[in-house]
Enzyme design. Structure first.
Site, PDB file in Angstrom:
ATOM      1  N   GLU A  90       0.822  -1.206   0.000  1.00  0.00           N
ATOM      2  CA  GLU A  90       0.000   0.000   0.000  1.00  0.00           C
ATOM      3  C   GLU A  90       0.866   1.269   0.000  1.00  0.00           C
ATOM      4  O   GLU A  90       0.570   2.238  -0.682  1.00  0.00           O
ATOM      5  CB  GLU A  90      -0.877  -0.028   1.254  1.00  0.00           C
ATOM      6  CG  GLU A  90      -1.898   1.058   1.256  1.00  0.00           C
ATOM      7  CD  GLU A  90      -2.558   1.153   2.623  1.00  0.00           C
ATOM      8  OE1 GLU A  90      -3.198   2.166   2.867  1.00  0.00           O
ATOM      9  OE2 GLU A  90      -2.390   0.231   3.441  1.00  0.00           O
ATOM     10  N   ASP A  91       1.953   1.265   0.795  1.00  0.00           N
ATOM     11  CA  ASP A  91       2.715   2.507   0.994  1.00  0.00           C
ATOM     12  C   ASP A  91       3.961   2.642   0.123  1.00  0.00           C
ATOM     13  O   ASP A  91       4.583   3.689   0.089  1.00  0.00           O
ATOM     14  CB  ASP A  91       3.181   2.612   2.467  1.00  0.00           C
ATOM     15  CG  ASP A  91       2.002   2.760   3.406  1.00  0.00           C
ATOM     16  OD1 ASP A  91       0.903   3.033   2.902  1.00  0.00           O
ATOM     17  OD2 ASP A  91       2.169   2.595   4.624  1.00  0.00           O
TER      18      ASP A  91
END
Length: 739
Positions: A90-91
């Site tokens: 996600e990051d």
């Protein structure tokens, strides 16, 4: 940051990592450790430039989550690795495909599941939040570990939320109390549930939380003394019996003290069972039950038990797997004390939930223990008929529900949520049995379908091929499984009636020289102020749209040409597409009802969005003005729903013509042979009429009868009265109005 700080931070990260391996509940092999190390390296590298709000290196968060997964939930190496990498995709630039190449499909699958959930936007209104919660639960069908890691992630976020702005703290805490705490409870993670609830309270009601915490501290010494007093007495006798055990005091959670204070409207001092004693004994599997009851007998030799509060979850464990014996006794100083008796195995299961189950299932694999639990969840999830908010409400209700244990006629045991009815039981056996239920017997006696079951009841279901569910059945059941099945069948019945209605309508309009086509259908829907053509056909099918109304329509249609010119001349442009004639809608949706039970309560319509009958709405419980009704898409809805989820009530406008009414008819006439038979035949042949009660008597050639029927509207009743009057021998039929 200076060089030294970075060096210190790296040492701290290394310490945390070692700690993670040391506290793991499952024994990790060399292979496992290699796998975890690799995941750790990937995470450290991926997050190297990130910092948390508090300023510390981001990697501390994934390690924190992995520690909870490893020691408090007790999962194995794959889950620990997935927890370490749960934010990587996600990051950062790492993809799921790369993780699959570096590790294996299983870990990639877990990380992907966690990423999917994380992509849910945080500031959504409740129905979006509910919809996403539902999606999140659907990933359970793939792998429950996704949810377990998600719960660990939430717990770690709650524990490290101090540097966030207030409004975010409140929102995340509300969501935790609304969704994650019930879920942890259902998964048998009682420790985590307690932590989530207490932290939830800390941010949603800080004053209350701090007040209770300080009071617990003040009374701590006194409590310790009291626990010592009780345990000293018990120790002596348990030692004589040769039981190997430890005794711990267990304070009640802050959240449950708060709940009790609110529910019983009492002060902190008046909450009596603020603590419990836990006796944990050593035993092999064979003697577990025997020793538990031996301890029970020792405890009750010294203190008088409350028979109504004995909970035996050893003979029949909860469906979460929880096993224990809870005895509430009158302790010294006239105080009730709860004493929980568990073996070391039961204690571990209570603390760890499923992970401990596998360990004791003769080394069974992690997957096998989850099957039964997953099946229960799948049922709740697969019914996609309901909207998401109802779904979450239902799901929450079934999560928190206490359980009762009941028996089938053959003596098999079934567990149902507390509050379940005999009709719920029928649906829990099989939906086909539920749909055909004509009557229910509990412990040999006939009972109504909405009879609330108690633990130990034995239930027999009487079915009939001709039986069909009615709309009232939704009020007779509490489980989501039964509700969804009934809704599905009712929808099918509505469709069937609508099909018949369409044929009737085509016939009737033919007489009025009108051909039924798409245009005419739309005109009819508008004329009768309905929403859809299905509503129209259904009403014709049940007879609530009669010939006179159709004649009025035909007359209006022939004047339509003239009206068209009139409106053309007068027409003023309306800027507001929603400027619907309120009177029209009010005629159709004239009643606002609240909650699952469709209660009629006092309310005010809010000024911020001015809802009108027929709008999608919800009720919001205000502090001074009672219930205020807002539109679902009201500009203030999002804020209310994220921050005050617990104050929101389901609400909807209902069309009172869809409601059912009771009418009592008095019938007199000559007592001819077969009159009773003819009468019941006429009533039961009438579509959409149910007989509620019937009493008939004949005396010296005179016939008197009283029949109570349930009908949907007046026109059905009129038709019924006309049909009864036609029976040979009937003289008068009148409707009786009772106060």
């Amino acid at each position: 940051m200076t060089e030294i700080d970075i060096e210190e931070e790296n040492k701290a990260i290394a310490r945390e990592y070692k700690e993670l391996l040391r506290i793991s509940y499952q024994t990790l092999s060399t292979e496992d450790k290699k796998l975890i190390r690799k995941a750790f390296d990937v995470a450290v590298d991926a997050h190297k430039d990130q910092r948390r709000k508090s300023g510390e290196a981001y990697i501390f968060h994934p390690i924190g989550v992995a520690k909870i997964v490893a020691s408090e939930i007790g999962l194995g190496a794959s889950s620990i690795a997935a927890a370490l990498m749960h934010d990587v995709v996600e990051d950062t630039d790492v993809t799921v495909e790369e993780i699959e190449k570096m590790f294996n499909p299983k870990i990639a699958h877990l990380v992907e599941g966690l990423t999917k959930i994380a992509q849910v936007k945080k500031d959504m209104n409740i129905s979006m939040q509910a919809e996403n919660f539902r999606k999140m639960l659907l990933t359970l069908n793939d792998d429950v570990r996704v949810i377990l890691i998600k719960i660990a992630d939430r717990l770690h976020n709650m524990q490290t939320m101090d540097s966030m702005p207030d409004y975010k703290q409140v929102k995340i805490a509300s969501e935790t109390l609304y969704i994650y705490a019930p879920l942890a409870h259902r998964l048998g993670l009682y420790n985590i549930k307690t932590k989530l609830e207490d932290l939830g309270l800390k941010y949603t009601e800080p004053e209350v939380f701090n007040d209770i915490v300080s009071k617990i501290k003040e009374t701590k010494e006194e409590q310790d003394e009291y626990i010592k007093l009780v345990s000293d007495v018990l120790k002596k006798s348990l030692d004589e019996e040769g039981v190997q055990y430890t005794i711990k005091g267990r304070p009640k959670s802050i959240y449950s003290i708060r709940r009790k204070m609110a529910a019983q409207n009492v002060t902190f001092d008046e909450v009596y069972d603020k603590f419990a004693l836990r006796i944990i004994y050593k035993s092999n599997l064979h003697d577990e039950k025997f020793i538990a009851w031996k301890i029970y007998s020792v405890v009750t030799d010294h203190y008088r038990p409350s028979p109504s509060r004995l909970r035996d979850w050893i003979s029949s464990p909860k469906s979460t797997g929880y096993e224990a014996l809870h005895i509430t006794v009158m302790g010294p100083k006239g105080r009730w004390v709860e004493i929980q008796v568990r073996s070391e195995r039961m204690d571990e299961i209570a603390e760890k939930g499923y992970a401990a189950h596998y360990k004791y299932k003769n080394g069974a694999t992690e997957e096998s223990g989850l099957d039964t639990w997953l099946n229960l969840l799948k049922e709740a999830l697969e019914s996609s008929e309901t909207n998401a908010v109802d779904f979450v409400e239902d799901f929450k209700m079934n999560l928190y529900a206490k359980e009762i244990f009941v028996f089938t006629p053959k003596g098999e045991i079934k567990s149902l949520p507390k509050g379940a009815t005999s009709l719920d039981f029928a649906f829990s056996i099989h939906s086909e049995i539920g749909i055909k239920t004509r009557g229910t017997k509990v412990n040999g006696k006939l009972v109504p379908l909405n009879y609330e079951l108690k633990s130990g009841d034995q239930i027999e279901i009487i079915t009939s091929v001709n039986q069909k569910p009615s709309i009232n059945w939704l009020d007779y059941v509490t489980t989501s499984r039964a509700k969804n099945k009934i809704r599905n069948v009712l929808n099918e019945n509505t469709k069937k009636t609508a099909e018949e209605g369409r044929e009737i309508l085509t016939r009737k309009l033919k007489h009025l020289k009108i051909t039924l086509n798409e245009g005419v259908i739309n005109e009819l829907v508008n004329f009768f102020k309905l929403k859809t053509s299905l509503d129209l056909f259904y009403r014709v099918g049940i007879g609530s749209i009669d010939n006179q109304q159709l004649k009025d329509f035909a007359a209006q249609k022939s004047n339509a040409f003239i009206n068209f010119f009139k409106t053309k001349m007068k027409r003023t442009p309306s800027n507001n597409p929603d400027d619907i004639n309120r009177q029209e809608l009010s005629n159709n949706y004239d009643m606002l009802v609240f909650g699952a039970e469709n209660d009629k309560l006092d309310y005010k319509l809010s000024n911020c969005c001015n809802p009108i009958p027929g709008d999608d709405v919800f009720g919001f419980i205000t502090i001074n003005e009672g219930i205020k009704v807002h539109k679902r898409d009201c500009p203030n809805a999002i804020a209310m729903q994220s921050n005050y989820a617990y104050r929101i009530m389901q609400a909807k406008w209902i069309d009172s013509s869809q409601q059912e009414f009771k009418a009592t008819l008095k019938i007199t006439g000559m007592d001819t042979l077969g009159l009773t038979n003819e009468l019941t035949k006429v009533i039961s042949n009438n579509m959409h009429v149910n007989i509620q009660s019937i009493s008939l008597s004949g005396e010296a050639g005179l016939f008197k009868g009283q029949v109570a029927v349930i009908v949907q509207n007046n026109s059905i009743l009129k038709k019924l009265i006309d049909n009864i009057k036609k029976i040979d021998g009937v003289d008068k039929v009148t409707r009786v109005y009772t106060n």
